[in-house]
Design a protein around this motif. Structure first.
Motif, PDB file in Angstrom:
ATOM      1  N   MET A   1       1.221  -1.334   0.023  1.00  0.00           N
ATOM      2  CA  MET A   1      -0.042   0.322  -0.241  1.00  0.00           C
ATOM      3  C   MET A   1       0.842   1.647  -0.067  1.00  0.00           C
ATOM      4  O   MET A   1       0.548   1.913  -0.341  1.00  0.00           O
ATOM      5  CB  MET A   1      -0.806  -0.136   1.562  1.00  0.00           C
ATOM      6  N   MET A   2       2.670   0.875   0.773  1.00  0.00           N
ATOM      7  CA  MET A   2       2.892   2.657   1.158  1.00  0.00           C
ATOM      8  C   MET A   2       3.514   2.839  -0.845  1.00  0.00           C
ATOM      9  O   MET A   2       4.025   3.531  -0.586  1.00  0.00           O
ATOM     10  CB  MET A   2       3.732   2.406   1.813  1.00  0.00           C
ATOM     11  N   TYR A   3       3.606   1.940  -1.157  1.00  0.00           N
ATOM     12  CA  TYR A   3       4.412   2.363  -2.601  1.00  0.00           C
ATOM     13  C   TYR A   3       4.044   1.626  -3.934  1.00  0.00           C
ATOM     14  O   TYR A   3       3.838   2.177  -4.846  1.00  0.00           O
ATOM     15  CB  TYR A   3       5.960   0.558  -2.495  1.00  0.00           C
ATOM     16  N   ARG A   4       2.956   0.573  -3.873  1.00  0.00           N
ATOM     17  CA  ARG A   4       2.457   0.439  -4.951  1.00  0.00           C
ATOM     18  C   ARG A   4       0.765   2.020  -5.061  1.00  0.00           C
ATOM     19  O   ARG A   4       0.633   2.482  -6.102  1.00  0.00           O
ATOM     20  CB  ARG A   4       1.365  -1.116  -4.668  1.00  0.00           C
ATOM     21  N   SER A   5       0.262   2.000  -4.400  1.00  0.00           N
ATOM     22  CA  SER A   5      -0.549   3.590  -4.006  1.00  0.00           C
ATOM     23  C   SER A   5      -0.302   4.490  -3.677  1.00  0.00           C
ATOM     24  O   SER A   5      -0.558   5.625  -4.207  1.00  0.00           O
ATOM     25  CB  SER A   5      -1.473   2.946  -3.100  1.00  0.00           C
ATOM     26  N   ALA A   6       0.496   3.916  -2.395  1.00  0.00           N
ATOM     27  CA  ALA A   6       1.011   5.774  -2.180  1.00  0.00           C
ATOM     28  C   ALA A   6       2.150   6.230  -3.271  1.00  0.00           C
ATOM     29  O   ALA A   6       2.119   7.638  -2.730  1.00  0.00           O
ATOM     30  CB  ALA A   6       1.332   5.676  -0.909  1.00  0.00           C
ATOM     31  N   TYR A 105      -8.229   2.791   2.611  1.00  0.00           N
ATOM     32  CA  TYR A 105      -8.695   1.315   2.694  1.00  0.00           C
ATOM     33  C   TYR A 105      -9.727   0.773   4.008  1.00  0.00           C
ATOM     34  O   TYR A 105      -9.858   1.257   4.819  1.00  0.00           O
ATOM     35  CB  TYR A 105      -7.024   0.557   3.076  1.00  0.00           C
ATOM     36  N   GLY A 106      -9.134  -0.708   4.064  1.00  0.00           N
ATOM     37  CA  GLY A 106     -10.542  -1.135   4.942  1.00  0.00           C
ATOM     38  C   GLY A 106     -11.820  -1.420   4.679  1.00  0.00           C
ATOM     39  O   GLY A 106     -12.321  -1.889   5.256  1.00  0.00           O
ATOM     40  N   PHE A 107     -12.050  -0.990   2.925  1.00  0.00           N
ATOM     41  CA  PHE A 107     -13.621  -1.732   2.764  1.00  0.00           C
ATOM     42  C   PHE A 107     -13.585  -2.614   2.669  1.00  0.00           C
ATOM     43  O   PHE A 107     -15.039  -3.569   2.986  1.00  0.00           O
ATOM     44  CB  PHE A 107     -13.942  -0.700   1.604  1.00  0.00           C
ATOM     45  N   GLN A 108     -12.799  -3.894   2.726  1.00  0.00           N
ATOM     46  CA  GLN A 108     -13.505  -5.356   2.631  1.00  0.00           C
ATOM     47  C   GLN A 108     -13.670  -6.002   3.584  1.00  0.00           C
ATOM     48  O   GLN A 108     -13.727  -6.590   4.486  1.00  0.00           O
ATOM     49  CB  GLN A 108     -12.082  -6.213   2.381  1.00  0.00           C
ATOM     50  N   ALA A 109     -13.094  -4.836   5.095  1.00  0.00           N
ATOM     51  CA  ALA A 109     -14.076  -5.470   6.399  1.00  0.00           C
ATOM     52  C   ALA A 109     -15.595  -4.810   6.293  1.00  0.00           C
ATOM     53  O   ALA A 109     -16.276  -5.629   6.961  1.00  0.00           O
ATOM     54  CB  ALA A 109     -13.561  -4.111   7.841  1.00  0.00           C
ATOM     55  N   LYS A 110     -15.964  -4.731   5.236  1.00  0.00           N
ATOM     56  CA  LYS A 110     -17.550  -4.804   5.014  1.00  0.00           C
ATOM     57  C   LYS A 110     -17.987  -5.792   4.616  1.00  0.00           C
ATOM     58  O   LYS A 110     -19.497  -5.525   4.391  1.00  0.00           O
ATOM     59  CB  LYS A 110     -18.104  -2.885   5.045  1.00  0.00           C
ATOM     60  N   LEU A 111     -17.504  -7.054   4.460  1.00  0.00           N
ATOM     61  CA  LEU A 111     -17.770  -7.783   3.437  1.00  0.00           C
ATOM     62  C   LEU A 111     -18.010  -9.237   4.247  1.00  0.00           C
ATOM     63  O   LEU A 111     -17.934  -9.045   5.432  1.00  0.00           O
ATOM     64  CB  LEU A 111     -16.938  -7.771   2.405  1.00  0.00           C
ATOM     65  N   HIS A 112     -19.172  -9.252   3.922  1.00  0.00           N
ATOM     66  CA  HIS A 112     -19.615 -10.802   5.004  1.00  0.00           C
ATOM     67  C   HIS A 112     -19.888 -11.912   3.644  1.00  0.00           C
ATOM     68  O   HIS A 112     -20.531 -11.840   2.909  1.00  0.00           O
ATOM     69  CB  HIS A 112     -21.128 -10.137   5.324  1.00  0.00           C
ATOM     70  N   LYS A 147      -5.635  16.605  -6.255  1.00  0.00           N
ATOM     71  CA  LYS A 147      -5.159  15.937  -4.725  1.00  0.00           C
ATOM     72  C   LYS A 147      -5.832  14.502  -5.701  1.00  0.00           C
ATOM     73  O   LYS A 147      -6.626  14.596  -6.378  1.00  0.00           O
ATOM     74  CB  LYS A 147      -5.352  16.464  -3.522  1.00  0.00           C
ATOM     75  N   SER A 148      -5.406  13.285  -4.687  1.00  0.00           N
ATOM     76  CA  SER A 148      -6.399  12.233  -5.170  1.00  0.00           C
ATOM     77  C   SER A 148      -6.522  11.177  -4.523  1.00  0.00           C
ATOM     78  O   SER A 148      -6.095  11.478  -3.396  1.00  0.00           O
ATOM     79  CB  SER A 148      -5.106  12.003  -6.481  1.00  0.00           C
ATOM     80  N   MET A 149      -7.528  10.170  -4.478  1.00  0.00           N
ATOM     81  CA  MET A 149      -7.968   9.268  -3.762  1.00  0.00           C
ATOM     82  C   MET A 149      -7.767   8.313  -4.366  1.00  0.00           C
ATOM     83  O   MET A 149      -8.744   7.792  -5.238  1.00  0.00           O
ATOM     84  CB  MET A 149      -9.355   9.463  -3.292  1.00  0.00           C
ATOM     85  N   VAL A 150      -7.647   6.950  -3.468  1.00  0.00           N
ATOM     86  CA  VAL A 150      -6.911   5.848  -4.236  1.00  0.00           C
ATOM     87  C   VAL A 150      -7.345   4.212  -3.516  1.00  0.00           C
ATOM     88  O   VAL A 150      -7.013   4.880  -2.235  1.00  0.00           O
ATOM     89  CB  VAL A 150      -5.465   5.995  -4.349  1.00  0.00           C
ATOM     90  N   PRO A 151      -8.575   3.896  -3.288  1.00  0.00           N
ATOM     91  CA  PRO A 151      -8.949   3.249  -3.539  1.00  0.00           C
ATOM     92  C   PRO A 151      -7.771   1.718  -2.893  1.00  0.00           C
ATOM     93  O   PRO A 151      -7.267   2.129  -4.345  1.00  0.00           O
ATOM     94  CB  PRO A 151     -10.150   2.727  -3.894  1.00  0.00           C
ATOM     95  N   TYR A 152      -7.527   1.220  -1.602  1.00  0.00           N
ATOM     96  CA  TYR A 152      -6.389  -0.555  -2.035  1.00  0.00           C
ATOM     97  C   TYR A 152      -7.323  -1.256  -1.445  1.00  0.00           C
ATOM     98  O   TYR A 152      -7.869  -1.331  -0.321  1.00  0.00           O
ATOM     99  CB  TYR A 152      -5.379   0.327  -0.707  1.00  0.00           C
ATOM    100  N   SER A 153      -7.052  -2.683  -2.006  1.00  0.00           N
ATOM    101  CA  SER A 153      -7.809  -4.112  -1.327  1.00  0.00           C
ATOM    102  C   SER A 153      -7.212  -4.746  -1.769  1.00  0.00           C
ATOM    103  O   SER A 153      -7.493  -4.765  -3.003  1.00  0.00           O
ATOM    104  CB  SER A 153      -9.571  -4.022  -1.828  1.00  0.00           C
TER     105      SER A 153
END
Length: 169
Positions: A1-6, A105-112, A147-153
């Motif tokens: 996440m630190m290198y691929r997305s950020a 990040y963290g949206f996968q935590a909302k999956l069931h 400025k941008s927003m990048v989702p990471y999953s």
């Protein structure tokens, strides 16, 4: 996440939300090794942990993290790691300097069971939050400041770019 997305480089500034939590402390440890200038939000009780791991603590309960980042840096940070989501994303964007990015990040935590849940006992609504994230990402493209927003999953990356998990990419 630190290198691929950020796409972080030594000396850059980062803000890590929930810096004393499990993911936050991992970011701080890796950020220290990478030579980053780090700031971390957390409670006053957690300030010692954040400081010990090489970051400047920001008490989110008693100060506005956006104002505090601008007071400490002058022009903001290069990257914000935001696992909180929702309306906090827009505030995280305000903490960025020109050309900065919010890594979400963290949206996968909302999956069931691998599927988006229709609701949760916590009162969070994953579909609503995903729609907000999509709106924020789209809206960023039309605002000044580059400025941008990048989702990471990780699960999505594994599906879309499996080679990244077999070797380094």
């Amino acid at each position: 996440m630190m290198y691929r997305s950020a796409k972080l480089k030594p000396g850059q500034r980062v803000l890590i939300h929930c810096a004393s939590g499990n993911v936050g402390t991992a970011f701080l440890q890796l950020g220290r090794l990478a030579g980053l200038e780090m700031y971390g939000t957390g409670s006053a009780q957690a300030a010692g942990i954040v400081n010990e791991l090489g970051a400047t603590p920001i008490d989110y309960r008693n100060s506005d993290f956006v104002q505090e980042i601008h007071r400490l840096t002058g022009d903001g940070v290069d990257v914000v790691f935001d696992g909180i989501g929702g309306d906090n994303l827009w505030r995280s964007r305000k903490a960025l300097r020109e050309g900065g990015r919010v890594v979400v990040y963290g949206f996968q935590a909302k999956l069931h069971g691998g599927r988006m849940a229709s609701g949760s006992p916590s009162g969070r609504h994953p579909l609503r939050e995903s729609a907000i994230l999509g709106w924020y990402i789209l809206r960023n493209r039309f605002l000044p400041g580059r400025k941008s927003m990048v989702p990471y999953s990780i699960p999505w990356l594994m599906r879309l770019r499996p080679a990244c998990f077999a070797t380094t990419c």
